[in-house]
Scaffold this active site. Structure first.
Site, mmCIF file in Angstrom:
data_model
loop_
_atom_site.group_PDB
_atom_site.id
_atom_site.type_symbol
_atom_site.label_atom_id
_atom_site.label_comp_id
_atom_site.label_asym_id
_atom_site.label_seq_id
_atom_site.Cartn_x
_atom_site.Cartn_y
_atom_site.Cartn_z
ATOM 1 N N ARG A 192 33.161 16.443 61.654
ATOM 2 C CA ARG A 192 31.833 17.002 61.370
ATOM 3 C C ARG A 192 31.255 17.585 62.660
ATOM 4 N NH1 ARG A 192 29.638 14.617 64.892
ATOM 5 N NH2 ARG A 192 27.688 15.560 64.228
ATOM 6 N N GLY A 193 30.101 18.267 62.489
ATOM 7 C CA GLY A 193 29.557 19.023 63.615
ATOM 8 C C GLY A 193 30.106 20.437 63.488
ATOM 9 N N ARG A 253 31.593 22.499 52.820
ATOM 10 C CA ARG A 253 30.234 22.267 53.355
ATOM 11 C C ARG A 253 29.556 23.632 53.541
ATOM 12 N NH1 ARG A 253 29.065 17.926 57.745
ATOM 13 N NH2 ARG A 253 27.140 17.863 56.543
ATOM 14 N N GLN A 258 24.515 9.537 62.324
ATOM 15 C CA GLN A 258 25.340 10.160 63.382
ATOM 16 C C GLN A 258 24.824 9.803 64.776
ATOM 17 O OE1 GLN A 258 24.239 11.692 60.640
ATOM 18 N NE2 GLN A 258 25.606 13.296 59.939
ATOM 19 N N ASP A 296 23.379 24.206 63.019
ATOM 20 C CA ASP A 296 24.441 24.519 62.063
ATOM 21 C C ASP A 296 24.463 25.982 61.668
ATOM 22 O OD1 ASP A 296 24.042 21.441 61.696
ATOM 23 O OD2 ASP A 296 26.023 21.984 60.926
HETATM 24 O O1 MRU Z 1 26.294 16.660 58.933
HETATM 25 P P1 MRU Z 1 26.834 16.835 60.313
HETATM 26 O O2 MRU Z 1 27.074 15.535 61.022
HETATM 27 O O3 MRU Z 1 28.036 17.742 60.353
HETATM 28 O O4 MRU Z 1 25.652 17.571 61.085
HETATM 29 C C1 MRU Z 1 25.851 17.927 62.423
HETATM 30 C C2 MRU Z 1 24.670 18.571 63.032
HETATM 31 O O5 MRU Z 1 23.646 18.755 62.417
HETATM 32 C C3 MRU Z 1 24.848 19.074 64.430
HETATM 33 O O6 MRU Z 1 23.653 19.026 65.138
HETATM 34 C C4 MRU Z 1 25.347 20.526 64.399
HETATM 35 O O7 MRU Z 1 26.428 20.667 63.550
HETATM 36 C C5 MRU Z 1 25.710 21.002 65.747
HETATM 37 S S1 MRU Z 1 27.152 20.216 66.372
HETATM 38 C C6 MRU Z 1 27.481 20.857 67.905
#
Ligand code: MRU
Length: 358
Positions: A52-53, A95, A208, A249
């Site tokens: 994720r991220g 996603r 997270q 994102d």
């Molecule tokens: O749902 P996630 O854990 O994938 O969300 C991640 C985030 O919101 C992060 O801040 C974003 O993806 C940037 S990661 C460098």
């Protein structure tokens, strides 16, 4: 600073047949790597946030489509490309908000189509296409490492030693293949002896911040304090925070930014308390096809993540109505600067973001 990490978020296996990811759903309790090579298992890993991220999702999808294409039976380039397109469309449904997923898969398909254009009709064309796909995935990976480093350097120029920094979710090494985006200046600062004090929001509902940010920062020797999401106002008011830094994102052309649910509330608070709100993200997270945040599709997830997932017994009555958006949009008026690998964009963002692409 890469050497502080004894884990790899995303990689390709030595035999080149599998995508290898650190299963983030098991952290901080267990470090387990998964070897994935079917489109279904890669889709599941992204959907379930095992990887994720935004940048890490992009890199995983790039290696993912490459390894999954090794299972095609076709030797005909045209048929092979049809399959690549089909898998791209399938992985894109995992996603919807992180634009890096779409960006990386688009690069992979374009690399495949371009290679096919050069070798179509010749013997061994499929192998040539696959070699180009692997090269493209490796490039996405390598570029991400370098991009994170540059974001860290650029952001550090805005920070001073000893600052208290609030971050939300995880935009660190676990969210990228490098030193992260929001956490990149923290790692750069650590290297230079800046004594930052980091406050990590737990980040409900998937935690997270508590599970991942607290884990990777404390492992690297950073000064990190975990707080509940609803303590952000309290720590800001008490003067503990001099900057808020988060990742993104998807960033619209006007600077509106989608990031983990809760980010927009923190940004509003930061403005009220006169604290700068920085968004650190690669240019690949900017989606110029979105004019504003209203054009960004927000992922909604199961309500069970709120009341069931982390508890032995559900904490709410059976059948309770839930609303569980995974992201929210921070209006650009609450953002002080967007820090990218190409430089820093400041308001008015429409012009400054456009300039970064020139
Ligand atoms: O749902 P996630 O854990 O994938 O969300 C991640 C985030 O919101 C992060 O801040 C974003 O993806 C940037 S990661 C460098």
């Amino acid at each position: 600073m890469d050497n502080v990490f004894d884990f790899k978020t995303v990689d390709i296996s030595e035999d080149g047949e599998s995508l290898v990811i650190l299963d983030q759903t098991l952290l901080p309790g267990e470090m387990k790597y998964l070897h994935l090579n079917t489109e279904e298992s890669i889709w599941e890993a992204i959907y379930k946030l095992r990887v994720r991220g935004a940048p890490a999702i992009g890199a995983a999808a790039a290696y993912g489509i490459y390894v999954a294409s090794g299972r095609f039976k076709h030797q005909d380039a045209g048929e092979f490309i049809k399959e690549v397109k089909r898998i791209r469309a399938y992985l894109e449904t995992s996603r919807p908000t992180a634009v890096n997923l779409f960006w990386a898969l688009d690069r992979m398909e374009r690399a495949a189509v371009s290679a096919a254009g050069k070798c179509s009709g010749k013997e061994g064309c499929v192998e040539i296409i696959r070699a180009e796909m692997r090269r493209e995935a490796e490039l996405i990976h390598e570029e991400d490492v370098e991009t994170c480093r540059k974001i860290g350097e650029n952001c550090l120029r805005l920070l001073r030693p000893g600052m208290g920094i609030l971050t939300h979710c995880n935009a660190g090494a676990l969210a990228t293949t490098g030193i992260g985006t929001a956490l990149a200046p923290v790692y750069e600062g650590l290297r230079l002896g800046y004594d930052f004090r980091i406050f990590a929001d737990e980040t409900r509902p998937l935690l997270q911040g508590a599970r991942l940010t607290a884990w990777e920062l404390s492992r690297a020797g950073a000064d990190v304090t975990l707080i509940c999401d609803n303590m952000a106002s309290c720590v800001m008011k008490s003067g503990k925070i001099q900057a808020v830094i988060t990742g993104a994102d998807r960033i619209a052309a006007n600077g509106d930014t989608a990031n983990k649910i809760g980010t927009s509330g923190i940004a509003v608070l930061a403005k009220e308390y006169g604290i700068p709100m920085y968004i650190n993200a690669p240019l690949s997270t900017v989606d110029l096809t979105c004019g504003s945040g209203e054009d960004i599709k927000i992922e909604e997830r199961s309500g069970e993540e709120i009341y069931k997932m982390w508890y032995e017994k559900p904490v709410s009555p059976e059948g309770i109505k839930t609303f569980n958006p995974a992201f929210d949009v921070t209006d650009s008026r609450y953002i002080s600067a967007i820090i990218t690998e190409k430089g820093i964009a400041e308001p008015p963002f429409e012009q400054s973001i456009k300039k970064l692409f020139e």
